[in-house]
Design a protein around this motif. Structure first.
Motif, PDB file in Angstrom:
ATOM      1  N   GLU A 172       0.816  -1.203   0.000  1.00  0.00           N
ATOM      2  CA  GLU A 172       0.000   0.000   0.000  1.00  0.00           C
ATOM      3  C   GLU A 172       0.856   1.261   0.000  1.00  0.00           C
ATOM      4  O   GLU A 172       0.473   2.297  -0.529  1.00  0.00           O
ATOM      5  CB  GLU A 172      -0.963   0.004   1.211  1.00  0.00           C
ATOM      6  CG  GLU A 172      -0.296   0.089   2.583  1.00  0.00           C
ATOM      7  CD  GLU A 172       0.115  -1.279   3.102  1.00  0.00           C
ATOM      8  OE1 GLU A 172       0.566  -1.338   4.270  1.00  0.00           O
ATOM      9  OE2 GLU A 172       0.018  -2.259   2.360  1.00  0.00           O
ATOM     10  N   ILE A 173       2.076   1.171   0.608  1.00  0.00           N
ATOM     11  CA  ILE A 173       2.989   2.316   0.579  1.00  0.00           C
ATOM     12  C   ILE A 173       3.570   2.488  -0.820  1.00  0.00           C
ATOM     13  O   ILE A 173       3.641   3.599  -1.353  1.00  0.00           O
ATOM     14  CB  ILE A 173       4.133   2.126   1.597  1.00  0.00           C
ATOM     15  CG1 ILE A 173       3.549   1.884   3.011  1.00  0.00           C
ATOM     16  CG2 ILE A 173       5.065   3.315   1.589  1.00  0.00           C
ATOM     17  CD1 ILE A 173       2.664   2.997   3.511  1.00  0.00           C
ATOM     18  N   ASP A 185      -9.256   1.127 -11.688  1.00  0.00           N
ATOM     19  CA  ASP A 185     -10.629   1.581 -11.436  1.00  0.00           C
ATOM     20  C   ASP A 185     -11.104   1.029 -10.099  1.00  0.00           C
ATOM     21  O   ASP A 185     -12.015   1.577  -9.484  1.00  0.00           O
ATOM     22  CB  ASP A 185     -11.551   1.091 -12.554  1.00  0.00           C
ATOM     23  CG  ASP A 185     -11.099   1.578 -13.923  1.00  0.00           C
ATOM     24  OD1 ASP A 185     -11.022   2.802 -14.114  1.00  0.00           O
ATOM     25  OD2 ASP A 185     -10.790   0.732 -14.790  1.00  0.00           O
ATOM     26  N   PHE A 186     -10.442  -0.064  -9.690  1.00  0.00           N
ATOM     27  CA  PHE A 186     -10.744  -0.711  -8.407  1.00  0.00           C
ATOM     28  C   PHE A 186      -9.437  -1.158  -7.769  1.00  0.00           C
ATOM     29  O   PHE A 186      -8.550  -1.670  -8.454  1.00  0.00           O
ATOM     30  CB  PHE A 186     -11.640  -1.946  -8.616  1.00  0.00           C
ATOM     31  CG  PHE A 186     -12.887  -1.647  -9.381  1.00  0.00           C
ATOM     32  CD1 PHE A 186     -14.024  -1.194  -8.750  1.00  0.00           C
ATOM     33  CD2 PHE A 186     -12.914  -1.797 -10.761  1.00  0.00           C
ATOM     34  CE1 PHE A 186     -15.170  -0.897  -9.469  1.00  0.00           C
ATOM     35  CE2 PHE A 186     -14.047  -1.503 -11.491  1.00  0.00           C
ATOM     36  CZ  PHE A 186     -15.177  -1.049 -10.839  1.00  0.00           C
ATOM     37  N   TYR A 187      -9.325  -0.965  -6.473  1.00  0.00           N
ATOM     38  CA  TYR A 187      -8.183  -1.480  -5.708  1.00  0.00           C
ATOM     39  C   TYR A 187      -8.742  -2.486  -4.727  1.00  0.00           C
ATOM     40  O   TYR A 187      -9.565  -2.153  -3.869  1.00  0.00           O
ATOM     41  CB  TYR A 187      -7.424  -0.332  -5.042  1.00  0.00           C
ATOM     42  CG  TYR A 187      -6.737   0.505  -6.085  1.00  0.00           C
ATOM     43  CD1 TYR A 187      -5.456   0.176  -6.536  1.00  0.00           C
ATOM     44  CD2 TYR A 187      -7.399   1.573  -6.691  1.00  0.00           C
ATOM     45  CE1 TYR A 187      -4.852   0.906  -7.537  1.00  0.00           C
ATOM     46  CE2 TYR A 187      -6.794   2.301  -7.699  1.00  0.00           C
ATOM     47  CZ  TYR A 187      -5.523   1.956  -8.128  1.00  0.00           C
ATOM     48  OH  TYR A 187      -4.924   2.657  -9.137  1.00  0.00           O
ATOM     49  N   VAL A 188      -8.342  -3.730  -4.918  1.00  0.00           N
ATOM     50  CA  VAL A 188      -8.938  -4.844  -4.173  1.00  0.00           C
ATOM     51  C   VAL A 188      -7.930  -5.374  -3.162  1.00  0.00           C
ATOM     52  O   VAL A 188      -6.844  -5.832  -3.528  1.00  0.00           O
ATOM     53  CB  VAL A 188      -9.362  -5.972  -5.137  1.00  0.00           C
ATOM     54  CG1 VAL A 188     -10.015  -7.111  -4.347  1.00  0.00           C
ATOM     55  CG2 VAL A 188     -10.312  -5.440  -6.204  1.00  0.00           C
ATOM     56  N   ILE A 189      -8.300  -5.284  -1.900  1.00  0.00           N
ATOM     57  CA  ILE A 189      -7.468  -5.836  -0.827  1.00  0.00           C
ATOM     58  C   ILE A 189      -7.926  -7.264  -0.602  1.00  0.00           C
ATOM     59  O   ILE A 189      -8.968  -7.516   0.034  1.00  0.00           O
ATOM     60  CB  ILE A 189      -7.596  -5.004   0.460  1.00  0.00           C
ATOM     61  CG1 ILE A 189      -7.175  -3.559   0.184  1.00  0.00           C
ATOM     62  CG2 ILE A 189      -6.733  -5.601   1.579  1.00  0.00           C
ATOM     63  CD1 ILE A 189      -7.544  -2.585   1.283  1.00  0.00           C
ATOM     64  N   SER A 203      -4.847   3.249   4.029  1.00  0.00           N
ATOM     65  CA  SER A 203      -3.723   3.811   3.280  1.00  0.00           C
ATOM     66  C   SER A 203      -4.072   4.020   1.806  1.00  0.00           C
ATOM     67  O   SER A 203      -3.794   5.081   1.227  1.00  0.00           O
ATOM     68  CB  SER A 203      -2.496   2.889   3.377  1.00  0.00           C
ATOM     69  OG  SER A 203      -2.039   2.803   4.703  1.00  0.00           O
ATOM     70  N   ILE A 204      -4.688   3.014   1.192  1.00  0.00           N
ATOM     71  CA  ILE A 204      -5.018   3.123  -0.230  1.00  0.00           C
ATOM     72  C   ILE A 204      -6.148   4.130  -0.442  1.00  0.00           C
ATOM     73  O   ILE A 204      -6.119   4.918  -1.387  1.00  0.00           O
ATOM     74  CB  ILE A 204      -5.389   1.740  -0.801  1.00  0.00           C
ATOM     75  CG1 ILE A 204      -4.162   0.828  -0.754  1.00  0.00           C
ATOM     76  CG2 ILE A 204      -5.893   1.861  -2.235  1.00  0.00           C
ATOM     77  CD1 ILE A 204      -4.423  -0.602  -1.170  1.00  0.00           C
ATOM     78  N   LYS A 205      -7.125   4.134   0.444  1.00  0.00           N
ATOM     79  CA  LYS A 205      -8.226   5.112   0.351  1.00  0.00           C
ATOM     80  C   LYS A 205      -7.689   6.528   0.473  1.00  0.00           C
ATOM     81  O   LYS A 205      -8.094   7.436  -0.277  1.00  0.00           O
ATOM     82  CB  LYS A 205      -9.233   4.838   1.464  1.00  0.00           C
ATOM     83  CG  LYS A 205     -10.543   5.607   1.343  1.00  0.00           C
ATOM     84  CD  LYS A 205     -11.444   4.950   0.318  1.00  0.00           C
ATOM     85  CE  LYS A 205     -12.872   5.486   0.400  1.00  0.00           C
ATOM     86  NZ  LYS A 205     -13.003   6.918   0.197  1.00  0.00           N
ATOM     87  N   PHE A 206      -6.753   6.724   1.394  1.00  0.00           N
ATOM     88  CA  PHE A 206      -6.143   8.042   1.560  1.00  0.00           C
ATOM     89  C   PHE A 206      -5.382   8.451   0.291  1.00  0.00           C
ATOM     90  O   PHE A 206      -5.450   9.598  -0.145  1.00  0.00           O
ATOM     91  CB  PHE A 206      -5.194   8.048   2.761  1.00  0.00           C
ATOM     92  CG  PHE A 206      -4.422   9.332   2.905  1.00  0.00           C
ATOM     93  CD1 PHE A 206      -5.018  10.464   3.450  1.00  0.00           C
ATOM     94  CD2 PHE A 206      -3.095   9.421   2.482  1.00  0.00           C
ATOM     95  CE1 PHE A 206      -4.306  11.657   3.574  1.00  0.00           C
ATOM     96  CE2 PHE A 206      -2.385  10.606   2.599  1.00  0.00           C
ATOM     97  CZ  PHE A 206      -2.985  11.727   3.155  1.00  0.00           C
ATOM     98  N   ALA A 207      -4.658   7.496  -0.293  1.00  0.00           N
ATOM     99  CA  ALA A 207      -3.892   7.780  -1.509  1.00  0.00           C
ATOM    100  C   ALA A 207      -4.806   8.230  -2.638  1.00  0.00           C
ATOM    101  O   ALA A 207      -4.483   9.157  -3.390  1.00  0.00           O
ATOM    102  CB  ALA A 207      -3.102   6.547  -1.930  1.00  0.00           C
TER     103      ALA A 207
END
Length: 311
Positions: A172-173, A185-189, A203-207
């Motif tokens: 995520e960093i 278009d989507f970031y899937v954890i 972290s990803i939402k903040f980015a």
């Protein structure tokens, strides 16, 4: 229209496999068939799955296949493996890992090598996507090699892109600065049952929320959690894919992306032919060229290549 093509269009899996092999290896019959299929293509919704190795891309794809089948779709899958630097063949054999899914009706899975193409998507991959579209597969999933920034060329090849990450890897960093952060278009954890999942999500939402970039098509990327091995979050993931499809259609981008794919396919086929000519010329004249001053060798080889192209 050939008998093989006719049988493939009717859904005969063996015929589809044989036809795709002819297309992949640029057999003259395969190219004629591809031209026919290209006239029928243009309806499939294509989804790219990329991300770091070990993120569970194959598992996610298996779960997506099952969910799309429940919804009455025909699913084609193109899985692009890393290439052997010597044979250009596939290293990983993702199709073997998904063997049980190949037995399902209305599913066709094809694994092929990236053939050293740094963008993660080769001419052969785009040709297979086009062919599956023309064969009536209305949902096509493309898995790329998962090499991070080198996967960005998939942008011009598919409608929606899901970037997979795993909690606790520090990815995520890396996502804050990597070029791949700008294509999703989507970031899937995935593997969201791990304790670090919420930190990764934040972290990803903040980015995304703080990014000073223009997201492609004006779509603000969504962040989702899945546990693919248990099927958790898969229905919601497919729902958001379909929401994105509707968004693209409403903006007139859906058909535009298909034209971009065709354009990239033509470009890569021509590049492939030019590279083959260049490699052959270099092999034939290597000993002669290395004895010349550098720029003389370059001009000589270029002139010969242009002559071959113009034949």
């Amino acid at each position: 229209m050939s008998e093989l093509l006719d049988r493939a269009i009717k859904g005969d899996e063996l015929s589809i496999a044989r036809l795709l092999t002819k297309i992949e290896y640029v057999d003259p019959q395969g190219l004629i068939a591809l031209e026919e299929l290209s006239k029928r293509a243009g309806k499939a919704f294509t989804i790219g799955i990329t991300g770091i190795p070990g993120a569970g891309k194959s598992t996610i794809i298996g779960a997506l296949i099952e969910e799309y089948l429940k919804r009455g779709h025909k699913v084609g899958v193109v899985m692009i493996d890393p290439s052997s630097p010597f044979t250009k063949g596939s290293f990983m054999g993702n199709r073997i890992r998904m063997q049980e899914k190949t037995m399902l009706d209305n599913v066709f899975i094809r694994s092929l090598a990236s053939r050293g193409h740094l963008g993660g998507v080769s001419a052969e991959a785009l040709m297979l996507i086009e062919a599956l579209d023309g064969l009536g597969f209305d949902r096509i999933i493309v898995e790329t090699v998962g090499a991070g920034q080198t996967d960005t060329e998939i942008v011009s090849s598919v409608h929606s892109i899901a970037v997979l990450t795993v909690p606790g890897t520090g990815d995520e960093i890396q996502a804050l600065k990597a070029g791949i952060m700008e294509i999703g278009d989507f970031y899937v954890i995935n593997k969201a049952d791990r304790p670090e999942a919420e930190a990764s999500y934040i972290s990803i939402k903040f980015a995304i929320d703080s990014a000073e970039i223009n997201f492609r098509d004006g779509w603000k990327p969504l962040v989702l959690k899945t546990i693919a091995t248990k099927g958790e979050g898969i229905k919601e993931l497919v729902d958001t894919f379909e929401e994105h499809r509707s968004f693209l259609e409403s903006k007139g981008i859906f058909s535009k992306r298909i034209l971009e794919r065709k354009s990239k396919m033509i470009e890569l086929i021509v590049r492939r032919e030019i590279e083959q000519l260049l490699q052959k010329s270099m092999e034939e004249r290597k000993e002669e060229l290395i004895k010349l001053p550098l720029m003389n060798a370059v001009y000589s080889l270029r002139a010969e290549l242009l002559k071959k192209i113009n034949k």
